[in-house]
Design an enzyme around this catalytic site. Structure first.
Site, PDB file in Angstrom:
ATOM      1  CE  LYS A 228       4.798   4.417  -5.818  1.00  0.00           C
ATOM      2  NZ  LYS A 228       5.692   4.329  -7.318  1.00  0.00           N
ATOM      3  CE  LYS A 398       6.682   3.262  -1.299  1.00  0.00           C
ATOM      4  NZ  LYS A 398       7.922   2.754  -2.221  1.00  0.00           N
TER       5      LYS A 398
END
Lengths: 530, 330
Positions: A228, A398
């Protein structure tokens, strides 16, 4: 304007999503046709240009209400909302106007070019012919801060219900910048209108933070795991030899990224790529701040292009040769993306690599040390997942690394806005520099309502000095402040700037002597950048 | 003649305290709310209608004496009398006169009639002590009558959709003035224990407030289209969530502000207060003719500055023990 005010009041009076949608549907069914598109525009957060200075609005109100300006200001701090404060302090209504929402907005547009005396006359005229609720809505339109407990998602749902269309289709039509003066309900939402808007991005699919153990997600082989990165989420669209770069905030940023201009020649028409736009040099990402200064500029000097060169790290392909791929499984979309990048190589377009992990323990370990790998955590995506609309649970997660933390002393407090009006909820924290406390962070969130009440009460009884809405308080309480990044900043007294600071807990167990120091902060920068 | 001490407002000549918060020999109590009527005093003086409330809240065995409005009592040469404050049943302003000098302690008060308590009477004086809970020009309240109307409409609407309605209001004072104005033709009325206790006390003294106490063993499932009146404390407990199909509303002056309405997280906010709004405060202060104004409890610094600046009064801020929190149900 009466119907629109009624809608705003109805939505404001309930906390229940279904009742809000019901109120919106009823509004669309009853409102004047020409008003509807303006209501949609306002409700999803588009702002009319502010036609007058707020300082003028304050002065006019104080004058009309026969109040000294200082008292107006004190009262405004208590309300925490200028539009509402004005509506509450104006003298009683005198007559009634018949303007529609559209006419009201047109009046505001017209105001911009008038001399101040004329503006005053027209605005006072409007105020005195409206009741408190309508004044509030009118003031909200003027001040351009129209967040009224209606989310974009809610408007989409209500429109879908009213127009009997799919919410995803409505979401798509509402993307990007459009002008309510050039559109109407027909041109925006009729099925024919869907075809000729080649510049529109797809609604972004957003992930929730994983709050569970990843082991509960099932077999690791079902998941595509990527770094990420900390940049700007964006879509690159190439259609008819034209390129459009959209941010997740639905801003058209094409001009900000000259790096991508050449793609309109090289990529095939009918291509939409989703990815993260980040500053990149010598084969690795640079800190987010490097890009931030560049994005803020109107014109990008060559200096910035050199200091903060951008790339897109692409992770999804939403459209290929004009075909919408969003319902295909992620695995297939990624294969097509890889093929596309291989056959059309470009130094500003990189592939987000799927990482190779053999167990969730390995994933977990990587996440803990994510900063060492220039990322803020991991993205976990189910290989079979379609590309959905908006923030959804289940298929994409996430999983950010834990934030950095520092213990700071509460030094200043300011009352909040909206739901937190009249409560001290905005805090400034300090660290030790020798035997001085220097402010290093402001934080607004992280405490529970109960903690806020307790602290609010304490602040009121332990104020040392008042500076307008700000109070300095006795240094007594220590709070743990969490943040995502830290950088040197000559503009701040403490010499540092934090990214996304918030309160992670109230350290009642710590005395102020035990708070962190300025040198601790500087050391964190060294560790982060090593 | 009066001074502000750490025990409360004190009159040296008569050796009495008004609404003291620490134990003293002789306490004059303006009204029965818990931040004014505290336990531990040797002797209490209050209005006749406040007396049973003191006994309910502070114990049966307390030593009390009571006065009617305008009745006088002489203590060491100080003439003491009580006058209607319009705040709740039995609420009183305390007038003290010594050698021609007159002070009035207004306690909590309001000018707008609530249709139940004796309406406020302005008392001429030299020194006036006023609260300032809503002492900002953003607080201008609708008439109680129009709010009662809105409440009944809301109840009617909920009932017609099969919902129960719950009004959150202070158990002493506001609950009774609401109950007094509910349209009993709409449906049944139920009460939280705290409200029922106060009602029982009043009903023993000639009032007739409607409503049935919700006892622990009552079957709540069958309640439909009813009105339930409960204090703020019930909102966060399971007590309030056990009623089927329920809509809730808070009755408070704070409901004037959108932020407070949203924070309360209920379906409706009714602007109904037993305190003065901005206009009432100004009207009351001017009506006393007092030159010296002592502002407590609320926006004291701001309101004192306003009085000095606009009306050229000798107005000062008096720091009280605490600032009220916004979620107090005033």
């Amino acid at each position: 304007m009466k119907e629109f005010t009624k809608l705003v009041t109805a939505v404001d009076q309930t906390t229940k999503t279904n009742q809000k949608i019901q109120a919106l549907v009823e509004y669309f069914a009853q409102a004047k046709e020409e008003d509807k598109i303006f209501a949609v525009s306002i409700l999803i957060g588009n702002k009319p240009k502010r036609p007058v200075k707020t300082s003028e609005l304050r002065e006019w109100t104080a004058e009309l209400a026969d109040l000294p300006l200082w008292l107006f200001e004190e009262s405004y701090y208590t309300v925490g909302d200028l539009a509402e404060a004005i509506a509450l302090m104006l003298p009683p209504q005198q007559n009634e106007h018949q303007l529609t929402l559209k006419e009201t907005l047109e009046l505001l547009v017209r105001l911009s070019d008038l001399p101040s005396v004329e503006k005053k006359k027209l605005i006072i005229g409007y105020w005195m012919s409206s009741d408190t609720a309508e004044r509030f809505v009118f003031n909200k339109l003027i001040t351009g801060n129209f967040r009224m407990g209606v989310s974009r998602q809610l408007v989409i749902k209500a429109l879908a219900k009213y127009l009997k269309q799919e919410p995803t289709a409505i979401a798509h039509q509402l993307m990007g910048k459009w002008n309510p003066y050039e559109e109407n309900m027909e041109s925006m939402f009729s099925t024919e209108s869907h075809l000729d808007k080649s510049y529109l991005p797809y609604p972004f699919f957003l992930a929730y933070q994983l709050d569970d153990q990843p082991a509960n997600l099932g077999a690791i082989t079902d998941w595509c795991i990527e770094k990420k990165l900390d940049g700007i989420r964006g879509q690159i669209i190439v259609r008819n030899k034209e390129i459009f770069v959209w941010s997740r905030g639905e801003e058209l940023l094409t001009d900000k990224f000259p790096e991508f201009t050449s793609l309109q020649q090289t990529l095939p028409s009918g291509t939409v790529i989703d990815g993260e736009i980040i500053p990149w040099k010598d084969g690795k990402p640079l800190p987010f701040q490097v890009m931030q200064t560049r994005i803020g500029r109107k014109n990008i000097a060559p200096k910035y292009l050199k200091e903060a060169p951008l790339v897109m790290v692409a992770f999804d392909l939403l459209e290929r040769q004009g075909e919408d791929l969003r319902q295909k499984p992620l695995e297939e979309r990624r294969d097509l993306l890889k093929q596309l990048l291989a056959s059309h190589p470009d130094e500003n377009l990189l592939l987000s690599e799927a990482m190779d992990f053999s167990s969730w323990e390995e994933v977990s370990k990587f996440r803990e040390n994510a900063r060492e790998f220039q990322c803020e955590g991991l993205m976990l995506k189910r290989k079979t997942s379609p590309y959905e609309t908006g923030r959804r649970r289940g298929n994409w997660w996430k999983w950010k690394t834990d934030p950095m933390t520092v213990d700071g002393v509460l030094l200043y407090a300011q009352s909040g806005h909206g739901r937190r009006a009249n409560l001290f909820t905005d805090y400034t924290f300090a660290v030790w520099d020798g035997d001085l406390l220097v402010p290093f962070a402001k934080a607004y969130s992280g405490l529970t309502d109960k903690e806020i009440n307790v602290l609010d009460n304490w602040i009121k009884r332990n104020t040392l000095e008042k500076f307008g809405p700000v109070r300095s308080v006795k240094p007594e309480f220590v709070f743990e402040i969490a943040f995502e990044g830290i950088n040197a900043s000559p503009r701040h007294k403490s010499g540092v700037a934090l990214r996304f600071p918030r309160i992670s807990r109230w350290r009642k167990d710590k005395s102020i002597q035990a708070a962190n120091t300025k040198s601790d902060l500087l050391q964190l920068i060294d560790v982060q950048n090593s | 003649m009066l001074t502000f001490t750490d025990k409360g407002i004190y009159c040296k000549q008569a050796d009495v305290y008004i609404d003291p918060w620490k134990p003293v020999k002789f306490a004059i109590i303006t009204h029965g709310h818990s931040d004014h009527a505290r336990s531990g005093m040797k002797h209490y003086l209050c209005h006749k209608e406040t007396e049973p409330i003191l006994r309910l809240r502070l114990g049966k065995d307390i030593s009390t004496q009571s006065l009617e409005y305008n009745q006088t009592l002489n203590k060491n040469g100080v003439t003491i009398s009580l006058h209607p404050a319009g705040h709740i049943l039995g609420s009183a302003q305390i007038r003290l006169e010594y050698k021609g000098e007159i002070w009035v302690v207004s306690g909590d008060y309001k000018l707008m009639p609530d249709g139940l308590s004796s309406p406020f009477e302005a008392v001429k004086c030299h020194h006036f002590i006023t609260e300032s809970t809503f002492g900002l020009p953003i607080y201008r309240f609708p008439t109680a009558e129009s709010v009662y109307g809105s409440i009944n409409n809301w109840w009617q609407e909920n009932a017609s959709e099969g919902y129960n309605s719950m009004l959150i209001a202070y158990s002493l004072g506001k609950s009774q003035s609401i109950l007094h104005h509910l349209d009993q033709g709409i449906g049944n009325i139920f009460l939280h224990g705290a409200v029922a206790n106060v009602n029982n006390t009043y009903n023993e003294h000639g009032y007739n407030f409607p409503g049935v106490w919700v006892s622990p063993d009552m079957n709540r499932k069958s309640i439909k289209g009813a009105m339930i009146v409960a204090p703020n404390s019930a909102l966060s407990t399971s007590w309030s969530s056990k009623f089927p199909l329920l809509r809730k509303a808070v009755c408070s002056g704070w409901m004037q502000l959108r932020g407070a309405r949203r924070r309360s997280a209920v379906d409706r906010g009714f602007v109904l207060s037993d305190h003065c709004d901005w206009n009432q405060l100004n009207e009351a202060v001017l009506a006393t003719g007092a030159e010296n104004i002592y502002v407590t409890h609320g926006y004291q610094a701001t309101y004192a500055k306003w009085l000095s600046e606009r009306y050229h009064l000798n107005a000062v801020e008096v720091k009280t023990q605490f600032e009220p929190a916004i979620n107090d149900m005033d």
